[in-house]
Scaffold this motif. Structure first.
Motif, PDB file in Angstrom:
ATOM      1  N   ASP A 252     -14.287  -9.125  10.571  1.00 49.35           N
ATOM      2  CA  ASP A 252     -15.133  -7.949  10.817  1.00 49.35           C
ATOM      3  C   ASP A 252     -14.456  -6.991  11.791  1.00 49.35           C
ATOM      4  O   ASP A 252     -14.460  -5.765  11.595  1.00 49.35           O
ATOM      5  CB  ASP A 252     -16.490  -8.372  11.373  1.00 49.35           C
ATOM      6  N   ALA A 253     -13.889  -7.564  12.849  1.00 42.85           N
ATOM      7  CA  ALA A 253     -13.217  -6.737  13.854  1.00 42.85           C
ATOM      8  C   ALA A 253     -11.999  -6.031  13.262  1.00 42.85           C
ATOM      9  O   ALA A 253     -11.761  -4.842  13.518  1.00 42.85           O
ATOM     10  CB  ALA A 253     -12.803  -7.612  15.037  1.00 42.85           C
ATOM     11  N   LEU A 254     -11.210  -6.748  12.460  1.00 41.62           N
ATOM     12  CA  LEU A 254     -10.037  -6.142  11.813  1.00 41.62           C
ATOM     13  C   LEU A 254     -10.445  -4.963  10.926  1.00 41.62           C
ATOM     14  O   LEU A 254      -9.777  -3.922  10.908  1.00 41.62           O
ATOM     15  CB  LEU A 254      -9.304  -7.198  10.982  1.00 41.62           C
ATOM     16  N   LEU A 255     -11.553  -5.120  10.201  1.00 37.24           N
ATOM     17  CA  LEU A 255     -12.009  -4.042   9.326  1.00 37.24           C
ATOM     18  C   LEU A 255     -12.488  -2.839  10.139  1.00 37.24           C
ATOM     19  O   LEU A 255     -12.231  -1.682   9.768  1.00 37.24           O
ATOM     20  CB  LEU A 255     -13.115  -4.540   8.402  1.00 37.24           C
ATOM     21  N   GLN A 256     -13.184  -3.096  11.237  1.00 37.14           N
ATOM     22  CA  GLN A 256     -13.640  -1.994  12.078  1.00 37.14           C
ATOM     23  C   GLN A 256     -12.471  -1.220  12.673  1.00 37.14           C
ATOM     24  O   GLN A 256     -12.464   0.015  12.702  1.00 37.14           O
ATOM     25  CB  GLN A 256     -14.540  -2.525  13.204  1.00 37.14           C
ATOM     26  N   ILE A 257     -11.472  -1.970  13.140  1.00 37.82           N
ATOM     27  CA  ILE A 257     -10.293  -1.318  13.728  1.00 37.82           C
ATOM     28  C   ILE A 257      -9.516  -0.570  12.655  1.00 37.82           C
ATOM     29  O   ILE A 257      -9.019   0.541  12.878  1.00 37.82           O
ATOM     30  CB  ILE A 257      -9.400  -2.367  14.426  1.00 37.82           C
ATOM     31  N   SER A 258      -9.443  -1.172  11.459  1.00 34.08           N
ATOM     32  CA  SER A 258      -8.758  -0.506  10.351  1.00 34.08           C
ATOM     33  C   SER A 258      -9.392   0.845  10.062  1.00 34.08           C
ATOM     34  O   SER A 258      -8.699   1.859   9.857  1.00 34.08           O
ATOM     35  CB  SER A 258      -8.800  -1.391   9.100  1.00 34.08           C
ATOM     36  N   LYS A 259     -10.718   0.881  10.046  1.00 29.47           N
ATOM     37  CA  LYS A 259     -11.419   2.140   9.779  1.00 29.47           C
ATOM     38  C   LYS A 259     -11.143   3.155  10.882  1.00 29.47           C
ATOM     39  O   LYS A 259     -10.942   4.351  10.615  1.00 29.47           O
ATOM     40  CB  LYS A 259     -12.919   1.875   9.661  1.00 29.47           C
ATOM     41  N   LYS A 260     -11.097   2.667  12.129  1.00 26.32           N
ATOM     42  CA  LYS A 260     -10.831   3.549  13.260  1.00 26.32           C
ATOM     43  C   LYS A 260      -9.430   4.141  13.168  1.00 26.32           C
ATOM     44  O   LYS A 260      -9.219   5.346  13.405  1.00 26.32           O
ATOM     45  CB  LYS A 260     -10.984   2.755  14.567  1.00 26.32           C
ATOM     46  N   LEU A 261      -8.465   3.313  12.792  1.00 22.11           N
ATOM     47  CA  LEU A 261      -7.078   3.782  12.651  1.00 22.11           C
ATOM     48  C   LEU A 261      -6.962   4.791  11.512  1.00 22.11           C
ATOM     49  O   LEU A 261      -6.212   5.768  11.609  1.00 22.11           O
ATOM     50  CB  LEU A 261      -6.151   2.590  12.402  1.00 22.11           C
ATOM     51  N   GLU A 262      -7.700   4.560  10.435  1.00 25.96           N
ATOM     52  CA  GLU A 262      -7.704   5.504   9.305  1.00 25.96           C
ATOM     53  C   GLU A 262      -8.194   6.880   9.767  1.00 25.96           C
ATOM     54  O   GLU A 262      -7.650   7.911   9.378  1.00 25.96           O
ATOM     55  CB  GLU A 262      -8.601   4.955   8.189  1.00 25.96           C
ATOM     56  N   GLU A 263      -9.214   6.851  10.632  1.00 24.89           N
ATOM     57  CA  GLU A 263      -9.737   8.115  11.158  1.00 24.89           C
ATOM     58  C   GLU A 263      -8.723   8.837  12.037  1.00 24.89           C
ATOM     59  O   GLU A 263      -8.768  10.065  12.185  1.00 24.89           O
ATOM     60  CB  GLU A 263     -11.017   7.844  11.962  1.00 24.89           C
ATOM     61  N   HIS A 264      -7.814   8.048  12.643  1.00 24.04           N
ATOM     62  CA  HIS A 264      -6.764   8.617  13.506  1.00 24.04           C
ATOM     63  C   HIS A 264      -5.460   8.837  12.740  1.00 24.04           C
ATOM     64  O   HIS A 264      -4.378   8.942  13.343  1.00 24.04           O
ATOM     65  CB  HIS A 264      -6.512   7.712  14.721  1.00 24.04           C
ATOM     66  N   ASP A 265      -5.541   8.865  11.399  1.00 21.20           N
ATOM     67  CA  ASP A 265      -4.389   9.135  10.530  1.00 21.20           C
ATOM     68  C   ASP A 265      -3.271   8.106  10.656  1.00 21.20           C
ATOM     69  O   ASP A 265      -2.095   8.411  10.408  1.00 21.20           O
ATOM     70  CB  ASP A 265      -3.814  10.538  10.813  1.00 21.20           C
ATOM     71  N   GLN A 266      -3.617   6.888  11.019  1.00 24.56           N
ATOM     72  CA  GLN A 266      -2.598   5.827  11.071  1.00 24.56           C
ATOM     73  C   GLN A 266      -2.813   4.919   9.860  1.00 24.56           C
ATOM     74  O   GLN A 266      -3.186   3.756   9.990  1.00 24.56           O
ATOM     75  CB  GLN A 266      -2.687   5.062  12.389  1.00 24.56           C
ATOM     76  N   ARG A 267      -2.599   5.490   8.679  1.00 19.62           N
ATOM     77  CA  ARG A 267      -2.941   4.838   7.424  1.00 19.62           C
ATOM     78  C   ARG A 267      -2.170   3.539   7.207  1.00 19.62           C
ATOM     79  O   ARG A 267      -2.716   2.533   6.778  1.00 19.62           O
ATOM     80  CB  ARG A 267      -2.680   5.807   6.262  1.00 19.62           C
ATOM     81  N   SER A 268      -0.858   3.575   7.519  1.00 19.53           N
ATOM     82  CA  SER A 268      -0.029   2.396   7.270  1.00 19.53           C
ATOM     83  C   SER A 268      -0.526   1.195   8.059  1.00 19.53           C
ATOM     84  O   SER A 268      -0.671   0.091   7.529  1.00 19.53           O
ATOM     85  CB  SER A 268       1.423   2.708   7.617  1.00 19.53           C
ATOM     86  N   LEU A 269      -0.789   1.430   9.329  1.00 19.38           N
ATOM     87  CA  LEU A 269      -1.274   0.341  10.176  1.00 19.38           C
ATOM     88  C   LEU A 269      -2.668  -0.097   9.753  1.00 19.38           C
ATOM     89  O   LEU A 269      -3.002  -1.282   9.773  1.00 19.38           O
ATOM     90  CB  LEU A 269      -1.279   0.794  11.635  1.00 19.38           C
ATOM     91  N   SER A 270      -3.482   0.869   9.322  1.00 16.43           N
ATOM     92  CA  SER A 270      -4.834   0.555   8.845  1.00 16.43           C
ATOM     93  C   SER A 270      -4.770  -0.382   7.646  1.00 16.43           C
ATOM     94  O   SER A 270      -5.496  -1.383   7.583  1.00 16.43           O
ATOM     95  CB  SER A 270      -5.557   1.851   8.472  1.00 16.43           C
ATOM     96  N   GLU A 271      -3.872  -0.078   6.702  1.00 12.48           N
ATOM     97  CA  GLU A 271      -3.735  -0.914   5.514  1.00 12.48           C
ATOM     98  C   GLU A 271      -3.213  -2.293   5.878  1.00 12.48           C
ATOM     99  O   GLU A 271      -3.604  -3.298   5.275  1.00 12.48           O
ATOM    100  CB  GLU A 271      -2.795  -0.230   4.523  1.00 12.48           C
ATOM    101  N   ASP A 272      -2.342  -2.341   6.870  1.00  7.31           N
ATOM    102  CA  ASP A 272      -1.790  -3.622   7.310  1.00  7.31           C
ATOM    103  C   ASP A 272      -2.901  -4.528   7.857  1.00  7.31           C
ATOM    104  O   ASP A 272      -2.916  -5.734   7.593  1.00  7.31           O
ATOM    105  CB  ASP A 272      -0.721  -3.385   8.375  1.00  7.31           C
TER     106      ASP A 272
END
Length: 924
Positions: free
Chosen positions: A691-711
């Motif tokens: 759950d935490a990984l998914l929340q952080i992934s969404k946050k990173l996506e909002e900050h245009d860090q797509r690659s890290l979000s997908e990781d």
């Protein structure tokens, strides 16, 4: 002539004030080419007279002239009114219960026509004489059609007609399908037919009609048998649901074969088989094919039947189908081949009753020793069935065969074994079918008192009615007509009140609430008092007391609360009253109202609520230092949560996970990704870490860090794969799949959905993804995913969701195409409703109504008309509400009536209460 025919000598005597013998003498003197006589439809000993030819009718009309005919019709109206004034006594002429309404219909006499259609006492007399409500229901439907054409905005009349239509239909919804056969066995075939036609659900009506047709055919009445099976065929053909239509048509064909019409049976079976082949492979298709197999076997097409039976996909249905063919083969005399076929059936619960049947055929064919051995093997197999309910049912079936073979005592012993098998089962529902099968065996073997005792032990009135009908049938076959008729009457009366109280309570709650909403508080209270169920009654008084309080009559509202039985619900009602009037009363009035609440905790809680939500400070409030503001309430709730969490190590882990996730988010807001990822490393529970990984992934996506979000999503997927518990792993995979779809990676989400181990869970995940795709306007993908779902119910729900998304965006052509592709009539109705409402919302009122009119299900169609009515002008909205009231349950139109025509709510309530009062008091 003026009556349209169908008058008896007695009727004419009453109309002309001449002696009946004189009428009869004059009619005898008239040429038989002028008048024909026929026996009454229900009173078969009475003779009615009709003009022979249409040409004579025209000549008589010319000769008499319109003025004289009008006078004769007025005389008939006066005659009918005299019987209505006398509350339709038992000697009411048959013409007034059937032909007279047709006369009014032809003359468009709306007032008299309505008076008859909503006359409860007439309906009761018709039921008494005819034996069913089919004619009464037909009259109400005809009246609705006439009013839609001639007075479409007369909402008061439509309300009255709707209440009577629903009441008549509902009291026939639990009639046992075998009961019409019992009346035919007792020599009352007309009553049986009337009762069968009164059954509302098409599949049940078909079963009742075909059973009745077989009974009449067995008694040599082939003409009526053919007419009734033709009626069943028409009902079956009208069924929207394809699997249900196929099953019903196969049953009709089976009956046609048995009564000697193999050609027609063959044609129907060919059409049914083609329709079944169009179905998606699954249980519904297997059940349909199994029904076709039985029809083919009954029609003598045994090899075709065996071939189709072998192709049935579902194992249980395949066994049933093969067993049905084997039984038909045995009945042709080739019991040895049937016995060999039985060996291919693996299911003991199917093979055992088949062996019993084969054994008895063998005995009748002269092979007594072999037949007894086969019956013994059937009993042996039955005794080895592990499921006690199935074992009991199979033993009861064997007992029935023994009873029919005259083995009375042996049948009784087997029935006792069947009863013993049920001793380990608790709950009536779980053993109902077996008990009814046992009752049948006991009744056929002559142990009627024992069978009746078990039948009357059923708490469920529908089951009790069915069991009583089974016993009545056995008694009728044994020539015990008087006892059979008494039980048949008891079965019918029991069926008519089955679930009646529960339905009436729901109706009364709806009416009480509606009456309260429109300000008719006295009638609302009277209605609420009639509710039997305490919980529903308390709910009605709670809603009513709040409505009265809002109107400004606080004292009456408080008095209404006193009718609530449950103490806790009384407090809840008082709480609702306070909250509903807090903003309109001054401080002193509010204080006086609060002081009437007996519970100090509730009283103080309300004072705090008032302080927060109205800004008023209550005199008796707790000290300001202790007063809770909205923010302090939240903080205290958090403190309480933390205290509770400390009570267990598991809650500690959840708390830590939440805190670490919040900390990680703070790091991300500061741009410190590394520290954010480090923060969630201490989360122990895999699902919480995911759950935490998914929340952080969404946050990173909002900050245009797509690659890290997908990781991070990939890390979540890997963590999910390590979860050992399959159910938890499936739930987590589904959650990640939804996350991916919602964040524009639908394809990856779909791939992950297919990794869900459990088929039901996988299907649910795909349905969710289809819905998400529709919401994202990725409609082609939404449809593709929906169509990949094997579960028909989920697939069609997904398609309905897609239709809603398409319609909301104005893609009505595509929405209509998808809706048309939905096989299930209910799901297709829901889809068309979505289109209709979207069209109305977007200003396409004419098109919206056209779509609503095409909805197959009457209740969903009615709900649609009622929903779009408030958007129309007053006159046109009345027309739409009339259409809603004409098709569906009147409850569906109540919210719209409250908004558009509140004055009609009391009219509807009065009619409902009138029916209740008349039915409860009975008709003499």
């Amino acid at each position: 002539m003026a009556a349209g025919g169908g008058l008896t000598g007695r009727d004419l005597a009453e109309l002309t004030n001449l002696p009946e013998w004189e009428i009869e003498e004059q009619l005898k003197e008239v040429s038989s080419r002028t008048f024909a006589n026929r026996s009454g439809r229900w009173r078969t000993t009475e003779m009615a007279y009709i003009l022979c030819h249409e040409e004579i009718q025209q000549q008589a009309t010319t000769m008499l002239g319109m003025s004289r005919l009008k006078a004769y019709k007025e005389r008939i109206d006066i005659w009918a009114s005299s019987y209505q004034t006398r509350r339709w006594p038992s000697e009411t002429p048959e013409y007034l219960l059937r032909g007279y309404f047709s006369l009014l219909l032809a003359n468009r006499d709306l007032n008299r026509l309505t008076s008859l259609a909503i006359d409860v006492e007439r309906h009761e007399r018709m039921l008494d004489i005819i034996g069913g409500d089919s004619v009464a229901i037909s009259e109400v439907l005809s009246a609705q059609e006439v009013f839609l054409q001639d007075a479409p905005t007369d909402l008061e009349t439509f309300c009255r007609l709707a209440v009577h239509r629903v009441s008549l239909m509902e009291r026939n919804s639990h009639i046992p399908t075998h009961l019409p056969v019992v009346w035919a066995q007792l020599g009352k075939g007309n009553r049986g037919e009337a009762l069968a036609r009164s059954i509302i659900r098409p599949i049940q009506q078909v079963r009742a009609l075909v059973s009745l047709s077989r009974e009449l055919s067995d008694n040599g009445n082939n003409q009526d048998a053919r007419a009734i099976v033709e009626a069943a065929s028409q009902v079956a053909t009208s069924i929207e649901d394809i699997p249900e239509r196929v099953r019903c048509r196969a049953v009709v064909a089976q009956t046609m074969a048995r009564i000697g019409d193999p050609t027609q049976a063959r044609m129907i079976l060919s059409q049914a088989e083609a329709a079944a082949n169009s179905l998606t492979e699954g249980l519904e298709k297997s059940v349909a094919q199994s029904a076709i197999v039985r029809g083919l076997a009954a029609n003598g097409e045994l090899e075709h039947a065996l071939s189709l039976a072998a192709s049935v996909h579902d194992k249980g249905e395949r066994a049933q189908a093969i067993g049905g063919v084997a039984s038909e083969i045995a009945n042709t005399g080739d019991w040895e081949r049937a016995f060999e076929i039985s060996k291919t059936i693996q299911y003991w619960s199917t093979r055992a009753p088949l062996l019993s049947s084969i054994g008895h055929v063998a005995k009748r064919s002269g092979s007594a020793a072999r037949g007894n051995a086969i019956i013994s093997s059937a009993l042996n197999l039955a005794g080895r069935i592990r499921n006690p309910e199935r074992r009991s049912w199979v033993l009861a079936s064997i007992a029935h065969d023994l009873a029919q073979a005259g083995k009375r005592n042996q049948s009784h012993r087997v029935s006792q074994k069947a009863l013993s098998a049920l001793e380990v089962i608790s709950g009536e529902h779980a053993k109902a079918d077996s008990l009814i099968a046992i009752i049948r065996a006991l009744a056929v073997s002559g142990f009627v008192s024992e069978a009746t005792e078990i039948a009357r032990s059923f708490n469920n009135l529908t089951r009790r009615s069915k069991a009583l009908a089974v016993i009545a049938s056995a008694l009728a076959k044994q020539g015990k007509s008087e006892r059979a008729e008494k039980l048949a009457m008891e079965s019918e009366s029991t069926a008519r009140i089955a679930n009646d109280r529960g339905r009436k309570d729901i109706d009364l709650v709806t009416l009480s609430q509606a009456l309260g909403t429109v300000g008719d508080f006295v009638r609302a209270e009277t209605t609420a008092k009639l509710i039997h169920d305490e919980s529903k009654r308390d709910k009605a008084f709670t809603l009513l007391s709040e409505a009265i309080a809002i109107s400004g009559d606080i004292e009456t509202a408080q008095q209404t609360v006193d009718h609530i039985s449950n103490h806790g619900k009384r407090l809840k009602a008082l709480t609702r009253i306070v909250k509903s009037v807090a903003s309109i009363l001054d401080t002193s009035e509010l204080d006086r109202l609060l002081d009437t609440i007996p519970d100090a905790t509730v009283r103080n809680s309300l004072r705090r609520w008032i302080s927060r939500n109205t800004g008023l400070q209550q005199a008796d409030s707790a000290p300001s230092s202790n007063a809770l503001t909205f923010s302090s309430a939240e903080s205290r709730a958090t403190e309480v949560d933390e205290v509770l969490e400390l009570n267990s190590s598991k809650n500690d882990l959840f708390r830590i996970a939440r805190e670490q996730t919040e900390l990680a988010m703070e790091f991300l807001d500061d741009g410190d990704v590394a520290s954010g990822l480090s923060a969630i490393g201490s989360i122990v529970i895999p699902t919480l870490r995911i759950d935490a990984l998914l929340q952080i992934s969404k946050k990173l996506e909002e900050h245009d860090q797509r690659s890290l979000s997908e990781d991070l999503v990939e890390r979540a997927i890997q963590a999910c794969a390590s979860i050992s518990n399959e159910a938890v792993r499936d739930r987590t995979r589904s959650k990640i799949a939804r996350f991916l779809a919602e964040n524009s990676d639908l394809l990856r989400g779909e791939e992950l959905a297919y990794e869900v181990s459990s088929l039901p869970a996988r299907q649910r995940t795909l349905a969710t993804l289809s819905s998400i795709a529709g919401q994202l306007c990725r409609w082609a993908e939404a449809e593709r995913i929906a169509l990949s779902i094997h579960d028909s119910s989920l697939r069609e729900k997904s398609l309905v969701s897609l239709v809603a998304s398409l319609a909301e965006k104005g893609s009505f052509e595509e929405a209509s195409r998808v809706a048309a592709s939905i096989a299930d009539p209910l799901a297709r109705s829901s889809a068309l409703r979505e289109i209709s409402l979207a069209l109305a919302d977007q200003g396409h009122s004419v098109h919206s109504e056209e779509v609503a009119a095409r909805i197959p299900d009457s209740n969903i169609r009615a709900r649609s008309f009622a929903s779009i009515a408030p958007r129309a002008s007053r006159e046109h909205s009345s027309l739409l509400i009339s259409k809603a009231l004409s098709g569906g349950h009147w409850r569906l139109s109540i919210p719209t009536l409250v908004k558009v025509a509140p004055e009609t709510v009391s009219v509807l309530a009065n009619e409902f209460l009138l029916i209740m009062g008349t039915r409860n008091s009975g008709v003499g």
